[in-house]
Design a protein around this motif. Structure first.
Motif, PDB file in Angstrom:
ATOM      1  N   GLY A  40       0.777  -1.026   0.017  1.00 19.97           N
ATOM      2  CA  GLY A  40       0.070   0.013   0.141  1.00 19.97           C
ATOM      3  C   GLY A  40       1.111   1.278  -0.075  1.00 19.97           C
ATOM      4  O   GLY A  40       2.239   1.154   0.111  1.00 19.97           O
ATOM      5  N   VAL A  43       1.323   7.349   3.376  1.00 18.62           N
ATOM      6  CA  VAL A  43       0.356   8.733   3.341  1.00 18.62           C
ATOM      7  C   VAL A  43       0.849   9.611   4.481  1.00 18.62           C
ATOM      8  O   VAL A  43       0.901   9.370   5.240  1.00 18.62           O
ATOM      9  CB  VAL A  43      -1.060   8.144   3.662  1.00 18.62           C
ATOM     10  CG1 VAL A  43      -2.185   9.396   3.900  1.00 18.62           C
ATOM     11  CG2 VAL A  43      -1.738   7.145   2.886  1.00 18.62           C
ATOM     12  N   LEU A  89      -0.228  11.194  -1.123  1.00 25.05           N
ATOM     13  CA  LEU A  89       0.346   9.411  -1.211  1.00 25.05           C
ATOM     14  C   LEU A  89       1.386   9.549  -1.758  1.00 25.05           C
ATOM     15  O   LEU A  89       1.603   9.981  -3.066  1.00 25.05           O
ATOM     16  CB  LEU A  89      -0.964   8.778  -1.963  1.00 25.05           C
ATOM     17  CG  LEU A  89      -2.384   8.941  -1.521  1.00 25.05           C
ATOM     18  CD1 LEU A  89      -3.224   8.032  -2.537  1.00 25.05           C
ATOM     19  CD2 LEU A  89      -2.696   8.733  -0.243  1.00 25.05           C
ATOM     20  N   GLU A  91       3.034   6.295  -3.800  1.00 24.12           N
ATOM     21  CA  GLU A  91       2.490   4.660  -4.186  1.00 24.12           C
ATOM     22  C   GLU A  91       3.786   3.961  -4.010  1.00 24.12           C
ATOM     23  O   GLU A  91       4.833   4.394  -3.913  1.00 24.12           O
ATOM     24  CB  GLU A  91       1.973   4.897  -5.496  1.00 24.12           C
ATOM     25  CG  GLU A  91       0.889   5.793  -5.693  1.00 24.12           C
ATOM     26  CD  GLU A  91      -0.333   5.429  -5.075  1.00 24.12           C
ATOM     27  OE1 GLU A  91      -0.498   4.205  -4.585  1.00 24.12           O
ATOM     28  OE2 GLU A  91      -1.393   6.069  -4.980  1.00 24.12           O
ATOM     29  N   THR A 159      -7.251   8.042   6.029  1.00 23.03           N
ATOM     30  CA  THR A 159      -6.879   8.027   4.584  1.00 23.03           C
ATOM     31  C   THR A 159      -6.320   6.675   4.413  1.00 23.03           C
ATOM     32  O   THR A 159      -7.000   6.033   3.265  1.00 23.03           O
ATOM     33  CB  THR A 159      -6.278   9.164   4.374  1.00 23.03           C
ATOM     34  OG1 THR A 159      -6.851  10.329   4.672  1.00 23.03           O
ATOM     35  CG2 THR A 159      -6.005   9.170   2.608  1.00 23.03           C
ATOM     36  N   ARG A 160      -5.441   6.079   4.989  1.00 26.08           N
ATOM     37  CA  ARG A 160      -4.598   5.148   4.569  1.00 26.08           C
ATOM     38  C   ARG A 160      -5.530   3.819   4.813  1.00 26.08           C
ATOM     39  O   ARG A 160      -5.480   2.795   3.991  1.00 26.08           O
ATOM     40  CB  ARG A 160      -3.374   4.930   5.025  1.00 26.08           C
ATOM     41  CG  ARG A 160      -2.348   3.747   4.657  1.00 26.08           C
ATOM     42  CD  ARG A 160      -1.358   3.496   4.915  1.00 26.08           C
ATOM     43  NE  ARG A 160      -0.347   2.716   4.278  1.00 26.08           N
ATOM     44  CZ  ARG A 160      -0.613   1.467   4.375  1.00 26.08           C
ATOM     45  NH1 ARG A 160      -1.400   0.992   5.772  1.00 26.08           N
ATOM     46  NH2 ARG A 160       0.245   0.524   3.741  1.00 26.08           N
ATOM     47  N   ARG A 162      -8.796   3.545   4.659  1.00 29.80           N
ATOM     48  CA  ARG A 162      -9.814   3.514   3.867  1.00 29.80           C
ATOM     49  C   ARG A 162      -9.352   2.845   2.477  1.00 29.80           C
ATOM     50  O   ARG A 162      -9.991   2.251   1.681  1.00 29.80           O
ATOM     51  CB  ARG A 162     -10.415   5.015   3.792  1.00 29.80           C
ATOM     52  CG  ARG A 162     -11.155   5.361   4.958  1.00 29.80           C
ATOM     53  CD  ARG A 162     -11.736   6.619   4.586  1.00 29.80           C
ATOM     54  NE  ARG A 162     -12.498   7.192   5.823  1.00 29.80           N
ATOM     55  CZ  ARG A 162     -12.963   8.321   5.760  1.00 29.80           C
ATOM     56  NH1 ARG A 162     -12.964   9.303   4.795  1.00 29.80           N
ATOM     57  NH2 ARG A 162     -13.895   8.916   6.708  1.00 29.80           N
ATOM     58  N   ILE A 163      -8.124   3.306   2.209  1.00 25.27           N
ATOM     59  CA  ILE A 163      -7.291   2.979   1.121  1.00 25.27           C
ATOM     60  C   ILE A 163      -7.260   1.311   1.087  1.00 25.27           C
ATOM     61  O   ILE A 163      -7.297   0.669  -0.021  1.00 25.27           O
ATOM     62  CB  ILE A 163      -6.112   3.724   0.575  1.00 25.27           C
ATOM     63  CG1 ILE A 163      -6.424   4.974   0.055  1.00 25.27           C
ATOM     64  CG2 ILE A 163      -5.204   2.901  -0.507  1.00 25.27           C
ATOM     65  CD1 ILE A 163      -4.985   5.960   0.295  1.00 25.27           C
ATOM     66  N   ARG A 166     -10.068  -0.711   0.492  1.00 23.23           N
ATOM     67  CA  ARG A 166     -10.417  -0.731  -0.692  1.00 23.23           C
ATOM     68  C   ARG A 166      -9.771  -1.700  -1.342  1.00 23.23           C
ATOM     69  O   ARG A 166     -10.191  -2.599  -2.444  1.00 23.23           O
ATOM     70  CB  ARG A 166     -10.428   0.644  -1.647  1.00 23.23           C
ATOM     71  CG  ARG A 166     -11.645   1.420  -1.361  1.00 23.23           C
ATOM     72  CD  ARG A 166     -11.893   2.793  -2.353  1.00 23.23           C
ATOM     73  NE  ARG A 166     -10.916   3.494  -2.279  1.00 23.23           N
ATOM     74  CZ  ARG A 166     -10.445   4.540  -1.542  1.00 23.23           C
ATOM     75  NH1 ARG A 166     -11.461   4.867  -0.609  1.00 23.23           N
ATOM     76  NH2 ARG A 166      -9.454   5.409  -1.740  1.00 23.23           N
ATOM     77  N   ALA A 167      -8.464  -1.608  -1.119  1.00 18.89           N
ATOM     78  CA  ALA A 167      -7.676  -2.739  -1.710  1.00 18.89           C
ATOM     79  C   ALA A 167      -7.808  -4.169  -1.531  1.00 18.89           C
ATOM     80  O   ALA A 167      -7.844  -5.143  -2.354  1.00 18.89           O
ATOM     81  CB  ALA A 167      -6.098  -2.458  -1.124  1.00 18.89           C
TER      82      ALA A 167
END
Length: 229
Positions: A40, A43, A89, A91, A159-160, A162-163, A166-167
């Motif tokens: 991931g 962030v 972010l 990546e 934020t992280r 939530r990401i 979703r992953a």
């Protein structure tokens, strides 16, 4: 030498009060989430809180000491009350190219520069960051002792998380919703069974080892070659 003194019992907003007395009205905190994760994005967030008692965030503390529900509530209140906030972010591929320490410094720097209002002073968690466009101070355990840094830690963590949830929808076999990409035994078990996916960080030795044992070829383009400082 800094022209201010912060008493030990000054509370979460003591640093900001002292800095305002020293002539720095807008103080940004910066912090990151995901530095130690092997999957991931990294962030980073930066937050400037207001100076009035009403601008303080109820129950705010270091994001690691809050429950997920408390973090979500603090997140909403920070966004509603902050003078300014930003989030960036980096990546996984860029983490691989830069190496984690450089990625971390760059993430914090970008978060401060992305603030819509320029701060007069910046507090960072743990270690110093140069090139912020304002005087700054690294605060040991800053996310536990300075309100603006704690606020940044909450924005970055929510934020992280939530990401990573979703992953999980895209790669359910790794259970990113549980461990959020950190190097836990559960994550390692699924990493060893499946090999890495495209959001794993090849700069982490356990990811390269899992790729070797799963017979997955040499990683992302540029991975493993850490850029010089």
């Amino acid at each position: 030498a800094m022209p201010f003194v912060v008493r030990r019992d000054a509370g979460l907003y003591g640093y900001e009060r002292a800095l305002r007395r020293a002539g720095f009205p807008l103080i940004a905190g910066a912090d990151e989430a995901g530095r130690g994760a092997c999957a991931g994005p990294l962030v980073a967030a930066s937050v400037i809180l207001g100076s009035t008692p009403g601008a303080q965030v109820t129950g705010l503390k270091d994001s690691k000491l809050l429950t997920p529900a408390q973090r979500e509530r603090c997140y909403d209140e920070i966004l509603a009350k902050a003078v300014a906030w930003s989030v960036v972010l980096i990546e996984p591929g860029e983490c691989d190219r830069l190496g984690m320490h450089v990625a971390n410094i760059q993430a914090l720097r970008r978060a401060v520069w992305r603030l819509p209002t320029a701060p007069h002073f910046v507090l960072t968690d743990g270690f110093g960051v140069d090139g912020l466009g304002a005087p700054s101070l690294a605060v040991w355990k800053g996310d536990a002792v300075a309100g603006c840094v704690a606020a940044a830690s909450v924005i970055a963590k929510v934020t992280r998380d939530r990401i990573m949830c979703r992953a999980h929808d895209q790669w359910p076999q790794y259970r990113f919703d549980v461990h959020k990409g950190y190097c836990t035994p559960l994550h390692q078990t699924h990493l060893d069974a499946n090999g890495p996916c495209e959001i794993h960080r090849w700069v982490f030795e356990n990811v390269r080892r899992a790729a070797d044992s799963a017979g997955v070829g040499g990683g992302r383009a540029g991975a493993g070659r850490v850029a010089p400082l």
